[in-house]
Motif scaffolding. Structure first.
Motif, PDB file in Angstrom:
ATOM      1  N   ILE A 128     -15.803  26.121  -5.037  1.00  0.00           N
ATOM      2  CA  ILE A 128     -15.152  26.375  -6.381  1.00  0.00           C
ATOM      3  C   ILE A 128     -15.351  25.100  -7.077  1.00  0.00           C
ATOM      4  CG2 ILE A 128     -13.317  27.116  -7.770  1.00  0.00           C
ATOM      5  CD1 ILE A 128     -12.226  28.565  -5.509  1.00  0.00           C
ATOM      6  N   ALA A 129     -16.199  25.217  -7.784  1.00  0.00           N
ATOM      7  CA  ALA A 129     -16.416  23.872  -8.764  1.00  0.00           C
ATOM      8  C   ALA A 129     -15.276  23.250  -9.466  1.00  0.00           C
ATOM      9  CB  ALA A 129     -17.815  23.923  -9.563  1.00  0.00           C
ATOM     10  N   SER A 130     -14.459  24.160  -9.929  1.00  0.00           N
ATOM     11  CA  SER A 130     -13.097  23.817 -10.783  1.00  0.00           C
ATOM     12  C   SER A 130     -12.090  23.463  -9.822  1.00  0.00           C
ATOM     13  CB  SER A 130     -12.863  24.797 -11.897  1.00  0.00           C
ATOM     14  OG  SER A 130     -12.247  25.914 -10.849  1.00  0.00           O
ATOM     15  N   PHE A 131     -12.252  23.218  -8.609  1.00  0.00           N
ATOM     16  CA  PHE A 131     -11.214  22.923  -7.508  1.00  0.00           C
ATOM     17  C   PHE A 131     -10.805  21.346  -8.049  1.00  0.00           C
ATOM     18  CE2 PHE A 131      -9.701  20.595  -4.058  1.00  0.00           C
ATOM     19  CZ  PHE A 131      -8.813  21.543  -3.294  1.00  0.00           C
ATOM     20  N   ARG A 132      -9.258  21.412  -8.131  1.00  0.00           N
ATOM     21  CA  ARG A 132      -8.780  19.937  -8.476  1.00  0.00           C
ATOM     22  C   ARG A 132      -8.445  19.143  -7.277  1.00  0.00           C
ATOM     23  NH1 ARG A 132      -4.523  21.036 -12.842  1.00  0.00           N
ATOM     24  NH2 ARG A 132      -6.417  21.975 -13.712  1.00  0.00           N
ATOM     25  N   VAL A 133      -9.079  18.228  -7.302  1.00  0.00           N
ATOM     26  CA  VAL A 133      -8.602  17.114  -6.123  1.00  0.00           C
ATOM     27  C   VAL A 133      -7.509  16.348  -6.458  1.00  0.00           C
ATOM     28  CG1 VAL A 133     -11.240  16.886  -5.482  1.00  0.00           C
ATOM     29  CG2 VAL A 133     -10.084  15.250  -7.127  1.00  0.00           C
ATOM     30  N   ASP A 134      -7.016  15.790  -5.329  1.00  0.00           N
ATOM     31  CA  ASP A 134      -5.533  15.069  -5.740  1.00  0.00           C
ATOM     32  C   ASP A 134      -5.732  13.730  -4.748  1.00  0.00           C
ATOM     33  OD1 ASP A 134      -3.062  14.328  -6.468  1.00  0.00           O
ATOM     34  OD2 ASP A 134      -2.233  16.251  -5.631  1.00  0.00           O
ATOM     35  N   GLN A 135      -4.822  12.740  -5.019  1.00  0.00           N
ATOM     36  CA  GLN A 135      -4.920  11.620  -4.283  1.00  0.00           C
ATOM     37  C   GLN A 135      -4.603  11.732  -2.840  1.00  0.00           C
ATOM     38  OE1 GLN A 135      -2.259   8.871  -6.118  1.00  0.00           O
ATOM     39  NE2 GLN A 135      -2.645   7.262  -4.754  1.00  0.00           N
ATOM     40  N   GLY A 136      -5.511  11.208  -1.941  1.00  0.00           N
ATOM     41  CA  GLY A 136      -5.556  11.236  -0.848  1.00  0.00           C
ATOM     42  C   GLY A 136      -6.532  12.215  -0.214  1.00  0.00           C
ATOM     43  N   HIS A 137      -6.837  12.953  -1.002  1.00  0.00           N
ATOM     44  CA  HIS A 137      -8.228  14.015  -0.500  1.00  0.00           C
ATOM     45  C   HIS A 137      -9.451  13.229  -0.134  1.00  0.00           C
ATOM     46  CE1 HIS A 137      -6.349  17.940  -2.644  1.00  0.00           C
ATOM     47  NE2 HIS A 137      -5.831  17.292  -1.628  1.00  0.00           N
ATOM     48  N   THR A 138     -10.203  13.764   0.904  1.00  0.00           N
ATOM     49  CA  THR A 138     -11.372  13.299   1.122  1.00  0.00           C
ATOM     50  C   THR A 138     -12.450  14.473   1.059  1.00  0.00           C
ATOM     51  OG1 THR A 138     -10.374  11.770   2.921  1.00  0.00           O
ATOM     52  CG2 THR A 138     -12.704  12.304   3.139  1.00  0.00           C
ATOM     53  N   ILE A 139     -13.674  13.981   0.440  1.00  0.00           N
ATOM     54  CA  ILE A 139     -14.419  14.948  -0.169  1.00  0.00           C
ATOM     55  C   ILE A 139     -15.666  14.443   0.684  1.00  0.00           C
ATOM     56  CG2 ILE A 139     -16.270  15.708  -1.847  1.00  0.00           C
ATOM     57  CD1 ILE A 139     -12.689  14.314  -2.675  1.00  0.00           C
ATOM     58  N   SER A 140     -16.271  15.456   1.365  1.00  0.00           N
ATOM     59  CA  SER A 140     -17.482  14.889   2.145  1.00  0.00           C
ATOM     60  C   SER A 140     -18.642  15.881   2.216  1.00  0.00           C
ATOM     61  CB  SER A 140     -17.111  14.968   3.683  1.00  0.00           C
ATOM     62  OG  SER A 140     -16.560  16.011   4.049  1.00  0.00           O
ATOM     63  N   LEU A 141     -19.721  15.623   2.510  1.00  0.00           N
ATOM     64  CA  LEU A 141     -20.881  16.581   2.568  1.00  0.00           C
ATOM     65  C   LEU A 141     -21.380  16.987   3.998  1.00  0.00           C
ATOM     66  CD1 LEU A 141     -23.555  14.957   0.067  1.00  0.00           C
ATOM     67  CD2 LEU A 141     -21.700  16.681  -0.432  1.00  0.00           C
ATOM     68  N   VAL A 142     -21.593  18.170   4.093  1.00  0.00           N
ATOM     69  CA  VAL A 142     -21.888  18.977   5.697  1.00  0.00           C
ATOM     70  C   VAL A 142     -23.033  18.078   5.944  1.00  0.00           C
ATOM     71  CG1 VAL A 142     -20.947  20.996   5.202  1.00  0.00           C
ATOM     72  CG2 VAL A 142     -23.316  20.821   4.691  1.00  0.00           C
ATOM     73  N   PRO A 143     -23.255  17.831   7.281  1.00  0.00           N
ATOM     74  CA  PRO A 143     -24.375  17.130   7.874  1.00  0.00           C
ATOM     75  C   PRO A 143     -25.786  17.595   7.634  1.00  0.00           C
ATOM     76  CG  PRO A 143     -22.756  17.287   9.454  1.00  0.00           C
ATOM     77  CD  PRO A 143     -22.154  18.016   8.315  1.00  0.00           C
ATOM     78  N   ARG A 144     -25.928  19.066   7.202  1.00  0.00           N
ATOM     79  CA  ARG A 144     -27.414  19.483   6.993  1.00  0.00           C
ATOM     80  C   ARG A 144     -27.725  19.153   5.602  1.00  0.00           C
ATOM     81  NH1 ARG A 144     -25.989  25.943   6.407  1.00  0.00           N
ATOM     82  NH2 ARG A 144     -27.623  25.973   4.672  1.00  0.00           N
ATOM     83  N   VAL A 145     -27.224  18.792   4.743  1.00  0.00           N
ATOM     84  CA  VAL A 145     -27.786  18.087   3.580  1.00  0.00           C
ATOM     85  C   VAL A 145     -28.018  16.697   3.594  1.00  0.00           C
ATOM     86  CG1 VAL A 145     -26.966  20.147   2.273  1.00  0.00           C
ATOM     87  CG2 VAL A 145     -25.757  18.131   2.377  1.00  0.00           C
ATOM     88  N   TRP A 146     -27.388  15.958   4.664  1.00  0.00           N
ATOM     89  CA  TRP A 146     -27.761  14.504   4.708  1.00  0.00           C
ATOM     90  C   TRP A 146     -29.043  13.900   4.288  1.00  0.00           C
ATOM     91  CZ3 TRP A 146     -23.924  12.398   9.076  1.00  0.00           C
ATOM     92  CH2 TRP A 146     -22.564  12.448   8.646  1.00  0.00           C
ATOM     93  N   LYS A 147     -29.989  14.903   5.070  1.00  0.00           N
ATOM     94  CA  LYS A 147     -31.446  14.474   4.738  1.00  0.00           C
ATOM     95  C   LYS A 147     -31.928  14.984   3.478  1.00  0.00           C
ATOM     96  CE  LYS A 147     -31.920  13.490   9.625  1.00  0.00           C
ATOM     97  NZ  LYS A 147     -32.894  13.759  11.025  1.00  0.00           N
ATOM     98  N   ASN A 148     -31.230  15.585   2.773  1.00  0.00           N
ATOM     99  CA  ASN A 148     -31.948  16.347   1.619  1.00  0.00           C
ATOM    100  C   ASN A 148     -32.480  15.189   0.601  1.00  0.00           C
ATOM    101  OD1 ASN A 148     -31.735  17.095  -1.435  1.00  0.00           O
ATOM    102  ND2 ASN A 148     -31.291  19.058  -0.507  1.00  0.00           N
TER     103      ASN A 148
END
Length: 203
Positions: A128-148
């Motif tokens: 959900i693009a509108s998801f609201r992050v908060d302090q302490g949250h960690t955002i990461s990309l899945v490994p399958r797109v690391w080589k994109n």
């Protein structure tokens, strides 16, 4: 929900400033409004000045008018200055955080990563693009797109301004929210007081 798909530089020229999250292009070559009479001098009304500032937020963060209006209502009910709170709420959107971390070159590109399920928040997939992050949250990309190639070029681009309230780990393709953003976090100049005045007559 419909998104703007027209010419982006034309919008930025009409608003009079670059919007990094909207387009990587700039208006340096033609820094005047588009159209036949773009270079003519016009005295802007107070309504037009307020509308321009509101449109900067709408296109700069890639939200619809309905979404921006709802955020303005929420900001008005919170403590503190409503204009500053509005910018904070926009900055905390997940698609914007992915962009500000440097994993995508624009917010529309970041939204695509989110909606396709390539982004995790605290180890759980969030699409959900509108998801609201908060302090302490960690955002990461899945490994399958690391080589994109698009992701790699974004991470390697040193000209992109990373948010100071994010601690980015390029090797792990992750970012941690170390603090909440404030009104100065926006990448483009915006008079938030005029945005508040615009909505004060319509809410």
């Amino acid at each position: 929900m419909s998104r703007y798909t027209g010419p982006r530089v034309r919008v930025m020229r009409a608003l009079g400033c670059d919007l990094p999250g909207f387009s990587r292009k700039k208006i340096d070559r033609r820094p005047y409004p588009p159209g036949q009479h773009g270079q003519a001098r016009h005295k802007l009304s107070e309504y037009k000045l307020r509308l321009i500032e509101k449109q900067k937020l709408r296109f700069g963060y890639g939200v619809s008018e309905v979404q921006l209006r709802r955020l303005m209502v929420e900001a008005g009910r919170s403590q503190g200055a409503p204009g500053d709170k509005l910018v904070e709420l926009l900055e905390r959107r997940l698609d914007n955080v992915v962009f500000r971390a440097g994993f995508a070159r624009t917010i529309p590109a970041a939204r695509q990563l989110v909606c396709h399920g390539f982004v995790h928040v605290n180890g759980r997939r969030v699409d959900i693009a509108s998801f609201r992050v908060d302090q302490g949250h960690t955002i990461s990309l899945v490994p399958r797109v690391w080589k994109n190639p698009h992701v790699l070029s974004s991470v390697a681009d040193e000209t992109m301004e990373r948010a100071s309230w994010l601690n980015v780990d390029k090797a792990a393709f992750s970012a941690t929210v170390t603090a909440l953003p404030d009104a100065s976090s926006a990448l483009f100049p915006v008079d938030v007081q005029r945005v508040v005045e615009f909505y004060s007559l319509r809410l």
